[in-house]
Design an enzyme around this catalytic site. Structure first.
Site, PDB file in Angstrom:
ATOM      1  N   SER A   1      14.300  27.553  23.052  1.00  0.00           N
ATOM      2  CA  SER A   1      12.841  27.522  23.152  1.00  0.00           C
ATOM      3  C   SER A   1      12.169  27.196  21.835  1.00  0.00           C
ATOM      4  CB  SER A   1      12.320  28.883  23.635  1.00  0.00           C
ATOM      5  OG  SER A   1      12.674  29.905  22.726  1.00  0.00           O
ATOM      6  N   CYS A   2      12.878  27.304  20.724  1.00  0.00           N
ATOM      7  CA  CYS A   2      12.230  27.112  19.427  1.00  0.00           C
ATOM      8  C   CYS A   2      13.166  26.418  18.472  1.00  0.00           C
ATOM      9  CB  CYS A   2      11.780  28.455  18.847  1.00  0.00           C
ATOM     10  SG  CYS A   2      11.090  28.310  17.185  1.00  0.00           S
ATOM     11  N   GLY A   3      12.951  25.140  18.243  1.00  0.00           N
ATOM     12  CA  GLY A   3      13.824  24.392  17.357  1.00  0.00           C
ATOM     13  C   GLY A   3      13.661  24.751  15.905  1.00  0.00           C
TER      14      GLY A   3
END
Length: 304
Positions: A114-116
């Protein structure tokens, strides 16, 4: 080979009546990216198009700019205790003369789907210098063409039809033709897979193209588009403030809330051809209006 989907037995309740049935879930597995045998990062992804994912990730970090920067890419055998291959470790070999990734890019903790940005040393490390500019790109599109892209993207999502749990990214040309579509549990992974495909096909910089994403437009997605030379990023949901700032600085056209014939153009609106003048009777939205807030919450996608 890792599976794209997994079947799981679930208890389904309808009007309080229970029934056991199989359900199809989007697979999520870790993938380690190595460069020259040296571990660089681990990302949680949906298996499939893994080489594109690794190459696209390295393009976004400014390591790779062209297909001839690659000497090879392979799955690493011996990843298990018995010497087997999990197909979850990819090693990228750089061509002679291509500098290895800077040590500051190494991520000590895994990148979530969900969060690079999780595990980045600092925001400055993300503001990589693009090898080309999108500001001078002469792309021009109509609102009607942009309005057609979400449905074209959705129609090409084969795995989403079975799971309902995947993000998608699609690269379109100036005529609205789909050049490449990739799906993944992570929106940033889907974009990396598209960019990786484009690089391996010799399409970078991807001038005159539109990148359409199924979720929000984050800072990192804008950065990936800029690094790939893509002049227009469109999203069905909202951009972040930092995404809009980077788009403005880079000369990228950023479109959000693209739904039906409605959209918000946050930067470089000159690339979108309109034949009508602005409606003076359309009141400016008050960002503190509770009704506007409720509408945006209702239309926003989930956190993943």
């Amino acid at each position: 080979m890792g599976r794209v989907t997994v079947s799981r037995r679930v208890l389904r309740l309808r009007q309080g009546v229970p029934a056991h049935r199989p359900d199809t879930l989007a697979a999520e597995e870790p993938m380690e990216i190595r460069v020259g045998g040296r571990p660089l990062t681990v990302t949680m992804r949906t298996p499939g198009n893994d080489f594109d994912l690794a190459v696209g990730f390295l393009a976004g970090e400014g390591v790779l700019h062209a297909a001839d920067h690659l000497a090879g890419i392979r799955y690493c055998a011996g990843a298990t205790a018995d010497g087997g291959n999990t197909y979850n470790v990819v090693d990228v070999a750089l061509a002679a003369g291509v500098p290895a990734p800077d040590a500051s890019l190494e991520r000590n903790f895994y990148t979530t789907s969900s969060c690079g940005l999780c595990g980045k040393a600092s925001l400055d490390a993300v503001r990589a210098t693009a090898p080309w500019s999108v500001a001078e790109d002469g792309l021009r599109v109509t609102p009607e063409l942009l309005s057609a892209l979400p449905e074209r993207l959705r129609a090409a999502q084969k795995v989403f039809d079975r799971t309902g749990g995947l993000h998608a990214a699609g690269l379109f040309d100036a005529e609205g033709r789909l050049l490449c579509l990739r799906e993944d549990v992570g929106r940033h992974n889907a974009v990396d897979k598209v960019v990786g495909h484009a690089l391996r096909e010799g399409l970078l910089p991807a001038r005159g193209t539109v990148l359409m994403v199924s979720g929000r437009a984050s800072f990192e997605l804008v950065q990936k588009a800029v690094m790939a030379g893509i002049p227009l990023l469109a999203a069905v949901s909202a951009p972040s403030s930092l995404a809009a700032e980077l788009a403005e600085e880079s000369g990228l056209t950023l479109v959000g809330f693209l739904r039906g014939d409605s959209m918000n153009v946050y930067t470089r609106p000159d690339r979108i051809e309109t034949t009508r003048t602005e409606d003076p009777t359309d009141p400016l939205e008050d960002p503190t209006d509770d009704r506007l807030t409720a509408a945006r919450r209702a239309g926003a996608d989930g956190p993943a």
